[in-house]
Motif scaffolding. Structure first.
Motif: not given
Length: 587
Positions: A259-280
């Motif tokens: 779950p710790a690695y899953l947490a890192i993965f999920a939070i990173s997806v959220a961060i990447g989604s925010a950046i991608a939404g901003w770029m597009a």
């Protein structure tokens, strides 16, 4: 001022409906896994795999019909009905926990899978019904990031709740309470009306799936965007399926570390989604997709390098002890990088499919894409099982998929449905000059081949014009300017028409372009302003409009006159390296 999406009734109820749905799905699935492992240790692995298959099968079988239903009926009413039915399925899961019955819980999980598969085309198909195109990347970023956070929290809450064993007095109120909240959120989604009321729903799941996927291929832009989106799910399923073995057998951790690695993965997806939404933001930009895939590949190569040769000799019982071990933090960084790169791929491609699909068949497009995504996930999981069965180690498997991802990134760039150069220009203006575009819908109102007339304030105006429209216009450019050495390489990456203003036949060339159905961009002043106000406006645009019947769309550029690329001096404006740029498209 535009209301924030999370305070808007057009978006917030849908977001919370999807968030709570994803939470409940994974809360139940993880609880079922714990029940299986507690009761049937010897057959646990096979039953856990069966549970995953039971949840994904409805997406493969029902997504096409779900798309048809969502186009035929009001999406908001369908969402409310589905979430009402989910209350019954949640009650079945509570009964399963009360009797410690694996098979009743399996039935409930299948029910959640059916409801989620039917809800899929609704949640993505409804966004363009309520939001403007410019808000779609941001909305998809919220949905994508929120979904992964919900998956994480549902998984972790199940682990905490099951720590003392299965307890119906903990599971029951939580499951039923969240399901009721989800239903209330669905009731708040604004009505959309029926987009295709005369549509006849094909109840043959195989035939409807095949037909919708075939129809998806008819539009090359949507088909390519869909395939790119599917690859995100393929790689995600491929990597995540190996995570438990990677943690326990290679890195020397226990199940509590996953779950710790899953947490890192999920939070990173959220961060990447925010950046991608901003770029597009503002227009459909797909260049982040191949860039994201390359990021996934590079971090994947580093992950394979870090895992190479490692073999656990002992198991750390605490998270702090685990992360004190060799390469564990590097692996976390690699997973985070892959998650961010994956979000760069997922958010823009979803936005493209939503924007490009016709309103009366948008949900069917999403449904067909969901069928493909489920198929890619199933293939990814099966491929991992086969590769492990033939004896390949996890580092070798990750190395192989990473090399393949490099080739896929190149293929995505080569087959990109949008102009990569225009996308890059758009991202640069967004990143450095905080580009803001208003009135983009006025270009669509003007028909398929309008004349886009812009004021001319700097040498960057042409590049800016490339970044603001969905359809790529043909730009009229001064013949002498087009011959400059530094201009010629840039012109190779866009459509342009060099004109000699001293020759009367030049206007005929513009007329021909519009008659062929292409929009035209023109600077009626013919030269850059040296006063900060409009220079003399020539009548070329009006003459072309008169001869072709094309609409003239006036566009005002504000901000670039303050840049060092303008002809104004410090006596006119306060010059800046990266001024804020605003483009207003008038009616």
């Amino acid at each position: 001022m535009q209301k924030h999406l999370m305070r808007s009734r057009k978006f917030a109820p849908l977001f919370w409906t999807q968030f709570l749905t994803a939470f409940n799905d994974n809360f139940l699935k993880q609880t079922l896994v714990f029940v299986i492992l507690a009761q049937m240790a010897t057959e646990g692995a096979a039953l856990v795999t069966l549970a995953g298959g039971i949840f994904i099968v409805p997406f493969l079988l029902l997504s096409a019909i779900a798309g048809e239903l969502a186009d035929k009926y009001d999406k908001a009413k369908m969402a409310e009905l589905l979430k009402r039915c989910e209350l019954l399925v949640a009650a079945i899961s509570v009964v399963g926990i009360a009797f410690s019955s694996i098979w009743i819980l399996m039935l409930a999980l299948f029910g959640f899978g059916v409801i989620s598969s039917l809800f899929g085309p609704i949640k993505y198909g409804i966004l363009p019904d309520h939001l403007e195109n410019r808000d779609l990347p941001k909305a998809n970023a919220w949905i994508e990031g929120g979904t992964f956070i919900a998956i994480l929290t549902g998984t972790m809450v199940a682990a905490v709740a099951f720590r003392e064993g299965e307890n119906v007095w903990i599971f029951g109120p939580m499951m039923m309470g969240l399901s009721i909240l989800c239903w209330f959120a669905a009731r708040m989604i604004p009505s959309t009306g029926s987009k295709a009321p005369d549509l006849i729903v094909d109840r043959n799941v195989v035939r409807s799936s095949y037909r919708l996927v075939s129809e998806l291929r008819a539009d090359s832009r949507i088909w390519r965007a869909s395939l790119m989106n599917c690859w995100f799910w393929f790689v995600g399923a491929f990597i995540m399926s190996m995570l438990p073995v990677m943690v326990t057998d290679i890195l020397g951790g226990s199940e509590i570390v996953v779950p710790a690695y899953l947490a890192i993965f999920a939070i990173s997806v959220a961060i990447g989604s925010a950046i991608a939404g901003w770029m597009a933001a503002g227009r459909i930009v797909l260049l982040p997709a191949p860039i994201g895939m390359l990021i996934v590949a590079l971090f994947g190569l580093d992950l394979a390098w870090n895992l190479w040769g490692l073999q656990s000799t002992s198991h750390a019982e605490t998270i702090s002890a685990f992360f004190a071990g060799p390469k564990t933090i590097r692996v976390a960084i690699d997973l985070a990088g892959m998650a961010i790169g994956g979000a760069f791929l997922a958010v823009p491609t979803f936005s493209a499919m939503q924007s490009w699909a016709n309103e009366d068949r948008r949900a069917r497009v999403i449904g067909a894409s969901n069928v493909l995504s489920a198929l890619f996930i199933a293939v990814g999981l099966a491929l991992v099982a086969v590769l492990q069965a033939v004896g390949l180690s996890i580092p070798v498997i990750i190395l192989s998929i990473s090399v393949l991802n490099i080739a896929i990134a190149w293929l995505m760039l080569k087959m990109l449905p949008t102009n990569a150069f225009r996308d890059l220009v758009s991202i640069i203006f967004r990143a450095f000059m905080r580009l803001e575009v208003e009135g983009l819908e006025n270009i669509r109102k003007a028909g398929p081949a309008p004349i886009i007339a812009l004021n001319h304030v700097s040498l960057l105006d042409g590049a800016l014009a490339l970044a603001i429209t969905e359809e790529e216009p043909v730009f009229a450019i001064d013949y002498a300017f087009a011959k400059k050495w530094w201009v010629r390489p840039l012109l190779k990456m866009c459509k342009f028409l060099p004109l000699d203003p001293t020759k009367p036949m030049a206007t005929r060339s513009l007329i021909k372009v519009i008659q062929e159905g292409s929009p035209v961009g023109i600077f009626p002043e013919g030269r850059l302003t040296v006063t900060g106000t409009l220079m003399k406006v020539y009548d070329g645009a009006a003459m072309v409009a008169d001869k072709t019947g094309a609409m003239i769309v006036p566009v005002r550029i504000d901000g670039l006159e303050k840049s060092y690329a303008s002809y104004l001096t410090s006596s006119h404006v306060r010059r800046r390296l990266f001024p804020k740029v605003k483009v207003t498209i008038l009616e």
